[in-house]
Scaffold this active site. Structure first.
Site, PDB file in Angstrom:
ATOM      1  N   SER A   1      44.392  50.031  32.408  1.00 45.44           N
ATOM      2  CA  SER A   1      43.889  51.148  33.199  1.00 45.44           C
ATOM      3  C   SER A   1      45.063  51.940  33.784  1.00 45.44           C
ATOM      4  O   SER A   1      45.937  52.391  33.045  1.00 45.44           O
ATOM      5  CB  SER A   1      42.937  50.636  34.286  1.00 45.44           C
TER       6      SER A   1
ATOM      7  N   ASP B   1      34.456  52.876  26.853  1.00 45.69           N
ATOM      8  CA  ASP B   1      35.117  52.887  28.158  1.00 45.69           C
ATOM      9  C   ASP B   1      34.890  54.223  28.866  1.00 45.69           C
ATOM     10  O   ASP B   1      35.161  55.284  28.290  1.00 45.69           O
ATOM     11  CB  ASP B   1      36.618  52.663  27.951  1.00 45.69           C
TER      12      ASP B   1
END
Length: 580
Positions: free
Chosen positions: A221, A502
């Protein structure tokens, strides 16, 4: 007929809606999920949930590490426990932002495992990102660090980010105290650590980057973006990097967070949610006190004053999409429980609270966007409302007002205990953006269009008033991040691993907005089909992992071994030729 006039007859129908009932699946909302996918953080509710989670962990006498990030999963603590160590890190690497008088370093926490180490082996540093680093310890035991260390005879390190966990260069979190929190300062932390650390028990082992050992950076991330940036900006320190779900593009209005959810969640659920969201926005647009009050009461949230806070509360279930993981012991099935509620087949009309066929036909006429058969859609709307009463409204303690729980007016607190929400908020307010809200007009939206950047960015002004030495810009300085490559960022021995589902995909090099590229050993570029957020980071000692996860782990071992071989053979090349 104008849109406003077309909706006015519904004011008389709302009292009937209050009679609708629905059966709901159990859903547990965590403080982490509240931060993830909800456009604006209701801070009071977050604090309440976090306290409850901490109390539960203590009651169970389980050393659970609560993950505090907006974009990270929660993992159970591994056993045996890893000892925490502390590195004397520079408070500031930037001469234009000098450290406070009389203090130049702070204690930055890290953990390591040298159980697989063989002489000359590599070092793998995992950036803890915007969370307490202790929550990343499972990756030493059975995740990506163990997988790569075992395969290469390497050392695994979990490195805690400044301003998170126990790694603070300051004593409080005032706006002035945040002046040392930038992405570049944190990148320099990693480089300085790699060049200077002496691992306890291995003091005699030479691990100098790119001289005595190959160092690799891993992150997921935000930390994944840092891994990519580190490889580009500090190639003489980091021999390679794996950037998982790496958000290399900083974006102010990140409404596309919800696009992968809209595109990949069960279509029947999404169709209904889009419809319900549009209906709620249209009813609120009437600006009719009776309609608004009835609607909020129907959803169990009658005492939320602001319409924006009301629809923001209704978006809470969407945070559970990112909480999914291939390992059911880690991830959450809450999103699908929510969808099951919306898509459950209605029973007899009499069980919808006595709504007659005539009323249903009227609803269908007033809501032309609803399907031809209004029964199922109306039943779903009723289920949505009942869900909100049972699972959202109930999160607010009985002794607190709903405005206090779900409102977004108060963002106070300068103590270090506020770091779980405040540190990342400062980062997105100053450099990253990622203000999430409804889609633009003309594009389907599963989040209310009442939620725009003016609402989601209000935390920046309220939480960070100007200080004497530091202030938050009116708009995040995304150029500070995007100058390093954004969607186009690439480098030799830099891997990008993403999940097709995602919600952060649109900020990564796999974004539909990014240029196409090929997948090679030198520059791996891989997508986990059906994957969500950095699904390659965790693993299982028993080997019970899905085929797609096993494959990506095997691929990572393959290309990292190839990179290690390059390191071992570098002396055969022309001096300096490996510095590419």
């Amino acid at each position: 007929m104008s849109n406003s006039n077309r909706w006015r007859p519904l004011a008389s129908l709302l009292p009937l809606l209050l009679l609708a009932q629905a059966s709901l699946a159990t859903l547990a909302i965590t403080s982490t999920e509240l931060q993830k996918g909800v456009p604006a953080l209701p801070l009071s509710l977050y604090r309440h949930l976090r306290r409850a989670e901490q109390q539960q962990a203590l009651a169970l006498a389980t050393p659970t590490f609560l993950d505090d990030a907006s974009s990270q999963l929660t993992f159970a603590a591994p056993a045996p426990a890893y000892q925490a160590h502390y590195f004397d890190q520079l408070i500031s690497h930037d001469p234009e932002v000098p450290p406070p008088a009389g203090k130049t370093t702070f204690r930055q926490r890290y953990w390591f495992d040298a159980g697989y180490y063989k002489k000359g082996g590599p070092v793998f540093l995992l950036d803890g990102g915007e969370t307490d680093g202790a929550g990343r310890l499972p990756f030493l035991k059975e995740g990506i660090l163990r997988i790569l260390s075992e395969a290469t005879g390497g050392i695994g390190i979990v490195f805690e980010h400044r301003y998170y966990g126990e790694s603070f260069p300051v004593d409080d979190l005032s706006t002035d105290s945040f002046r040392y929190l930038t992405t570049m300062q944190s990148l320099q932390d990693g480089a300085y650590f790699a060049e200077n650390v002496k691992l306890p028990g291995l003091e005699d082992v030479k691990l100098t980057p790119n001289k005595h050992a190959a160092w690799f950076y891993y992150g997921g991330s935000y930390a994944g973006a840092k891994a990519a940036f580190a490889r580009k900006l500090f190639p003489d320190v980091w021999w390679g990097a794996i950037a998982s779900s790496a958000v290399t593009a900083a974006i102010v209005d990140y409404w596309e967070y919800y696009e992968p959810i809209r595109l990949h969640a069960p279509s029947a659920c999404i169709d209904l949610l889009q419809n319900h969201t549009s209906v709620i926005d249209s009813l609120l647009a009437l600006d009719n006190p009776l309609v608004t009050t009835s609607l909020k009461s129907y959803f169990g949230l009658p005492n939320i004053t602001l319409d924006t806070d009301f629809v923001n509360a209704l978006s809470i279930p969407l945070g559970s999409w990112q909480a999914r993981n291939w390992d059911s012991e880690v991830g959450s099935s809450a999103f699908f429980d929510f969808c099951d509620t919306l898509t459950a087949d209605p029973e007899e009309v009499t069980k919808l609270g006595g709504l007659t066929t005539t009323v249903l036909e009227f609803v269908a006429q007033a809501f032309p966007s609803w399907p031809k058969d209004p029964r199922k859609t109306f039943a779903s709307f009723s289920a949505y409302a009942a869900y909100s009463k049972d699972k959202i409204a109930s999160m607010c303690p009985e002794d607190e007002e709903q405005d206090d729980c779900f409102g977004t007016d108060a963002y106070g607190g300068d103590g270090l205990e506020e770091a779980p929400w405040k540190s990342w908020s400062y980062q997105f307010c100053t450099e990253w953006g990622y203000f999430m809200g409804g889609a633009p007009e003309g594009h389907p939206s599963i989040v209310s269009r009442l939620i725009g950047t003016d609402y989601t960015a209000q935390i920046c002004e309220k939480a960070f008033p100007p200080g004497k030495l530091n202030s938050v810009p009116s708009t995040p300085n995304t150029t500070a991040i995007n100058q390093w490559g954004s969607f186009k960022l690439q480098h030799s021995r830099l891997a990008f691993i993403d999940g097709s589902d995602d919600p952060w995909l649109y900020a990564t090099p796999h974004s539909p907005h990014a240029p196409n590229r090929t997948d090679t050993i030198k520059r791996p570029f891989k997508v986990i089909s059906g994957g969500v957020h950095h699904w390659d980071e965790n693993g299982r000692l028993d080997g019970d992992v899905p085929k797609a996860i096993r494959k990506v782990h095997e691929d990572e071992v393959e290309f990292v071994k190839a990179w290690v071989k390059e390191w071992e053979e570098r002396g055969r090349w022309k001096t300096g030729a490996w510095r590419d």
